[in-house]
Scaffold this active site. Structure first.
Site, PDB file in Angstrom:
ATOM      1  CG  HIS A  16      -1.747  -1.216   1.431  1.00  0.00           C
ATOM      2  ND1 HIS A  16      -2.656  -1.736   0.321  1.00  0.00           N
ATOM      3  CD2 HIS A  16      -1.787  -2.146   2.188  1.00  0.00           C
ATOM      4  CE1 HIS A  16      -3.492  -2.637   0.779  1.00  0.00           C
ATOM      5  NE2 HIS A  16      -2.927  -3.173   2.084  1.00  0.00           N
ATOM      6  CG  HIS A  21      -6.333  -5.947   0.923  1.00  0.00           C
ATOM      7  ND1 HIS A  21      -7.266  -5.219   1.483  1.00  0.00           N
ATOM      8  CD2 HIS A  21      -4.917  -5.595   1.466  1.00  0.00           C
ATOM      9  CE1 HIS A  21      -6.616  -4.526   2.710  1.00  0.00           C
ATOM     10  NE2 HIS A  21      -5.334  -4.865   2.714  1.00  0.00           N
TER      11      HIS A  21
END
Lengths: 331, 331
Positions: A57, A219
Site C-alpha cells: 500500500h 486488496h
C-alpha cells in the site's frame, strides 16, 4: 510477472532496505520486525505513533514515517497483517512515557494482531491505545472486515494524530483528534485493473477490457458491483453520490479533497479527476479547503483511484496544516 | 482503454484545469497556451524559466512550477511538442527584465518550436536563452532526436536553474549552472509495458509477457534492445553498466541518485531498485550524497523505471539543497 523484483519472498525486506538507504539521517530500519522508524524516536515528551497493515500500500505506511507523522511502521508481507510480535516488539522499541498509539486500518487480521500486541504491551506497564480507521463507504462488511474498511482516509488520521503528538499532547488527546478526523472522513474507490502480489505471481483478480470494479478494496476485494467503464465524469459522479450523502457533506461545509491513485494510474489522470470532483462539489455548495492529489494508499500496481472527503473545522485545519517531514523527499 | 478520461481531446486541458483548481493560491492557468504559471511570476528581479515538452510526462513539467523551480510550463498535447505560439506567448506573459530561460528536452520537434519562439521573443527586445537537456545514454540518435534525448535528468537542471534564478543571478549565470548540471547527469531507463495516449486509444508499442525494452525513450521509442525480463539485480546492473562508464562516474565521486518511475510502477518497486543501485554504487566506491525516488518524468501509465546519476560538487549540492516549493503538495 512484470515487476522489478528478485526473489519474491525478499520483496518487502528489499524495499525496506531501499527506504532506509535512501534516508540514512532520518530513518532507522530493524529487519527483525520490518520496522521503519524515526531515527530520533522514541522521545519521552511525545506519544509514539505506530501503524502496521500489510505491505503493498506504499507510501502507506513505511513512507510516511517522520516528524509530525508516524514514529514507526511495521508492515506485514504484501497484503498481510503484521504478525503480533512485529507490533509488540515495535511498541517496545518505540515505547514512550507519554504512551503509544497504535493506528490500525480496520481489517480483521490487523485488529487481531494489534489488539493482542496492545495487551502484551500493557502487561509491561505501558500506556497504549488503539485507533481503528474505517473510512471506506463502499460496503458494510467486506471479505476481510467486520464493518467498514480503512483505506486512504488513514492519511488524514495519521496527519492529525502526528501533529497533535508533536505538540506534546497526552495519549487521550491524540486519540481524540484521530477519532474526530476518522469520524468525518469518507472514501470510495474504483479499480480499472487488478494487481499481482510478487509471491503470488498472478493477478488477484481480473477485469475485462471494458470493466471496472466500483467500491474496490485495497486488496482487490470486491466492492459494490462490476460495471462497464464509464467516462471520468460519470465515475466521479458515482463516487461522490456514494460519499457525499454518507456523512452527509452539505452545502456550506468545507472539506479536504483527496484524489488517491491506487498505484498504476498516472498523476495526470488523478488531476483530471480532481478537477471534476472540485467543480461538482462546488456545484453542491461544498467548498474545497485544501487539495491532496497523488498516491497515498495504493494496491501495488493497480490502475484505479479513490476519492476521500474530510469535513474540516478550525481544529482539523490546524492539524492538517501543521509542519511535517515524511521520509519521501521529492526534490 | 483503461483510463480516467472524458473526451480524449480534452485530456490535457482537463488535467491542467485540475492542477489549477488544486492550487488556487500559487498557480495560474491560461488555457489559450496550455500555460501553468506561478501566480506571482514574472518578477522583475528574477530570470523567468519556462519549459514545455509534450504532455504525458507528469509531474514534468506542469507540476514542477513553483518557487525555486519553473515559472511556467506550456506543454503540447500528449507526447507532442508545444506549438511555437504557446512558447512565444508564454514567454511574453512571463517576460522579465532579467531575461527568459527556455529549458528544452532534446527532441527535434521541441527544439524547432523553442528555437523559433526564441527568435520571435528576441525580435521584441527580450533577452532569451535556450538550454537543451540530453541526459539519456541509451542511444546516440533516436526516432525523435539528433543526439541524445532529454529524460528524467531534466529535473536536476530545473532545480539548479530555479535555485540560481531565485538568488537573482543573471541569465548567463543561470544558463551556466544548468549546463553544468546537464553535463554531469546521465540516465537510462527500462520499460516493462507500453502505454496508451488517450487520443490514440491503443498502446504505442507492446511487449510480450516476458519481455522488457532496455534503454526505452519516454515516448515508447525504441532503446538499445528488447530482452527477456531479468531480476531486479540484473536490471540495475545493466543500467549502471551503461550509465557509470559514460561520464564516467568514478571511485571517490559523490552523486545524486534518482530512481524514476515511468508512471505505472509502484513506489515499492522503485525503492527496491534504489536499494540495489545504492549498494552497487557503494561497491564501486561511488557515494550517494542524496536520494531521489519517485515519479519525476513519466510516460503515462508505462510500467518501467530509469536511473539517473548526477555527479555533485559543492556548488551543485548547494543548488539542489536550496528551498523550493512545487505545486504538488503531498501532505
Amino acid at each position: 510477472m512484470k515487476k522489478f523484483v528478485n526473489d519474491p519472498r525478499e520483496f518487502v525486506p528489499e524495499m525496506l532496505e531501499g527506504i532506509a538507504l535512501a534516508n540514512p539521517d532520518t530513518l532507522a530500519y530493524d529487519p527483525r520486525y520490518n520496522l521503519i522508524r524515526r531515527a530520533d524516536a522514541p522521545r519521552a515528551d511525545k506519544v509514539s505513533i505506530i501503524q502496521g497493515s500489510g505491505s503493498g500500500h506504499e507510501p502507506a505506511h513505511v513512507m510516511v514515517v517522520g516528524k509530525g507523522m508516524l514514529d514507526g511502521a511495521c508492515p506485514g508481507d504484501v497484503f498481510a497483517a503484521p504478525p503480533t510480535d512485529y507490533v509488540y516488539e515495535s511498541g517496545k522499541i518505540l515505547a514512550s512515557e507519554k504512551g503509544v498509539l497504535l493506528l490500525v486500518n480496520n481489517y480483521t487480521g490487523d485488529r487481531m494482531a494489534f489488539d493482542m500486541a496492545k495487551e502484551m504491551l500493557e502487561a509491561e506497564g505501558l500506556e497504549v491505545a488503539t485507533l481503528f480507521i474505517n473510512d471506506d463507504v463502499a460496503v458494510k462488511d467486506s471479505l476481510y472486515t467486520v464493518g467498514r474498511r480503512g483505506v486512504a482516509g488513514n492519511f488524514f488520521v495519521i496527519k492529525a494524530c502526528g501533529a497533535k503528538a508533536e505538540e506534546g499532547a497526552d495519549l487521550a488527546e491524540v486519540v481524540r483528534v484521530g477519532e474526530k478526523v476518522n469520524s468525518v472522513a469518507r472514501t470510495m474507490g474504483i479499480a480499472l485493473t487488478g494487481c499481482t502480489p510478487p509471491a503470488k505471481g498472478e493477478p488477484i483478480f481480473t477485469l475485462a477490457d471494458d470493466e471496472m470494479e466500483v467500491g474496490v478494496g485495497i486488496h482487490g476485494e470486491p466492492g459494490r458491483r462490476r460495471e462497464k467503464i464509464k467516462s471520468a465524469d460519470a465515475i466521479v459522479d458515482e463516487l461522490l453520490d456514494a460519499i457525499v450523502p454518507d456523512l452527509p457533506y452539505e452545502a456550506g461545509d468545507e472539506v479536504a479533497l483527496m484524489v488517491n491513485g491506487l498505484g498504476g494510474t498516472p498523476i495526470s489522470e488523478l488531476y483530471l479527476l480532481y478537477g471534476l470532483a472540485h467543480k461538482k462539489l462546488a456545484a453542491k455548495g461544498i467548498k474545497v479547503w485544501r487539495s491532496y492529489v497523488g498516491e497515498y494508499c495504493t494496491s501495488l500496481e493497480m490502475a484505479g483511484a479513490s476519492i476521500t472527503l474530510v469535513k474540516v473545522d478550525n481544529e482539523i485545519k490546524g492539524l492538517l496544516e501543521a509542519p511535517a517531514e515524511i521520509a519521501i523527499r521529492t526534490f
